[in-house]
Scaffold this motif. Structure first.
Motif, PDB file in Angstrom:
ATOM      1  N   VAL A 160     -73.836   2.114 113.214  1.00 18.00           N
ATOM      2  CA  VAL A 160     -73.902   3.554 113.451  1.00 18.00           C
ATOM      3  C   VAL A 160     -74.513   4.232 112.225  1.00 18.00           C
ATOM      4  O   VAL A 160     -74.499   3.666 111.120  1.00 18.00           O
ATOM      5  N   ASP A 161     -74.986   5.423 112.422  1.00  8.94           N
ATOM      6  CA  ASP A 161     -75.430   6.226 111.292  1.00  8.94           C
ATOM      7  C   ASP A 161     -74.178   6.741 110.561  1.00  8.94           C
ATOM      8  O   ASP A 161     -73.139   6.956 111.202  1.00  8.94           O
ATOM      9  N   VAL A 162     -74.287   6.986 109.263  1.00  8.93           N
ATOM     10  CA  VAL A 162     -73.097   7.469 108.537  1.00  8.93           C
ATOM     11  C   VAL A 162     -72.590   8.813 109.068  1.00  8.93           C
ATOM     12  O   VAL A 162     -71.421   9.148 108.894  1.00  8.93           O
ATOM     13  N   SER A 163     -73.447   9.539 109.767  1.00  9.21           N
ATOM     14  CA  SER A 163     -72.990  10.816 110.346  1.00  9.21           C
ATOM     15  C   SER A 163     -71.876  10.588 111.384  1.00  9.21           C
ATOM     16  O   SER A 163     -71.164  11.526 111.754  1.00  9.21           O
ATOM     17  N   HIS A 164     -71.713   9.336 111.831  1.00 12.75           N
ATOM     18  CA  HIS A 164     -70.614   8.985 112.748  1.00 12.75           C
ATOM     19  C   HIS A 164     -69.272   9.468 112.205  1.00 12.75           C
ATOM     20  O   HIS A 164     -68.380   9.833 112.967  1.00 12.75           O
ATOM     21  N   TRP A 165     -69.106   9.439 110.859  1.00 15.54           N
ATOM     22  CA  TRP A 165     -67.801   9.746 110.253  1.00 15.54           C
ATOM     23  C   TRP A 165     -67.658  11.210 109.848  1.00 15.54           C
ATOM     24  O   TRP A 165     -66.658  11.584 109.255  1.00 15.54           O
TER      25      TRP A 165
END
Ligand SMILES: CCCCCCCCCC(=O)SCCNC(=O)CCNC(=O)[C@H](O)C(C)(C)COP(=O)(O)OP(=O)(O)OC[C@H]1O[C@@H](n2cnc3c(N)ncnc32)[C@H](O)[C@@H]1OP(=O)(O)O
Length: 158
Positions: free
Chosen positions: A132-137
């Motif tokens: 996933v992209d870190v924007s997931h978190w």
């Protein structure tokens, strides 16, 4: 030769987080794309007198297999994990840990891991992680570790 990771895990991680007083004490180091480590469980992790709780072993596995994301340089999350309990997990013994990526298929990262007590296989696991992209978190509103900036490039997210 051990290599220093470019990224570090969440300091509050339940498995290995140095800032989490309730952590399970997982310690890892990296050799190329392979993860090695150790853990020493005690009475806090009991499932039966002298034996570790299976959930503690499963949590260690999730952390251990997730650590492979660091040398792979891909942020990801566990989609599914299967733990096979193969031998006694005794409290008070230093267990050795090893994990690696078996196969990459697009965003699917197939991880494997083992926990041993000396020569005895205690547990083995296989897991599917999804890149996933870190924007997931970002939805939690909590700041992400600084070292995650720029991690892993683009991934199409949930
Ligand atoms: C160590 C460094 C720090 C690392 C960061 C922390 C790691 C910590 C590890 C964890 O504990 S993560 C916490 C537990 N896991 C989660 O919270 C994940 C919750 N699930 C999700 O957010 C989404 O379901 C997920 C991102 C996994 C997937 O959603 P997406 O919308 O991005 O993908 P999609 O559902 O389209 O699935 C992509 C592909 O993966 C497949 N897939 C997804 N989930 C699956 C599953 N459960 N079983 C089998 N296949 C699965 C799916 O079929 C598909 O295959 P195809 O491309 O072939 O069509």
């Amino acid at each position: 030769m051990h290599s220093a990771p470019a990224r570090t895990h969440d300091p509050m991680c339940m498995g290995c987080g140095h800032a989490n007083p309730g952590n399970l004490g997982v310690r890892v180091w990296f050799e190329g794309q392979r993860v090695h480590g150790e853990v020493l469980l005690d009475e806090r992790h009991s499932g039966a007198p002298g034996y570790a709780h299976g959930g503690a072993i499963a949590a260690i596995m999730d952390d251990l297999l997730g650590q492979v994301l660091i040398p792979l340089d891909r942020p990801g999350v566990t989609a599914t994990i299967t733990v096979d309990f193969r031998g006694p997990a005794l409290l008070g013994r230093t267990l050795s840990l090893e994990s690696w990526c078996e196969k990459i298929d697009g965003r699917k990262l197939h991880m494997r891991g083992e926990i041993r007590d000396g020569d005895t296989l205690v547990a083995e696991a296989r897991a599917l992680f999804i890149h996933v992209d870190v924007s997931h978190w970002e939805a939690s509103g909590q700041p992400l570790p600084e070292s995650w900036q720029g991690w892993g490039g683009e991934a199409q997210n949930a």
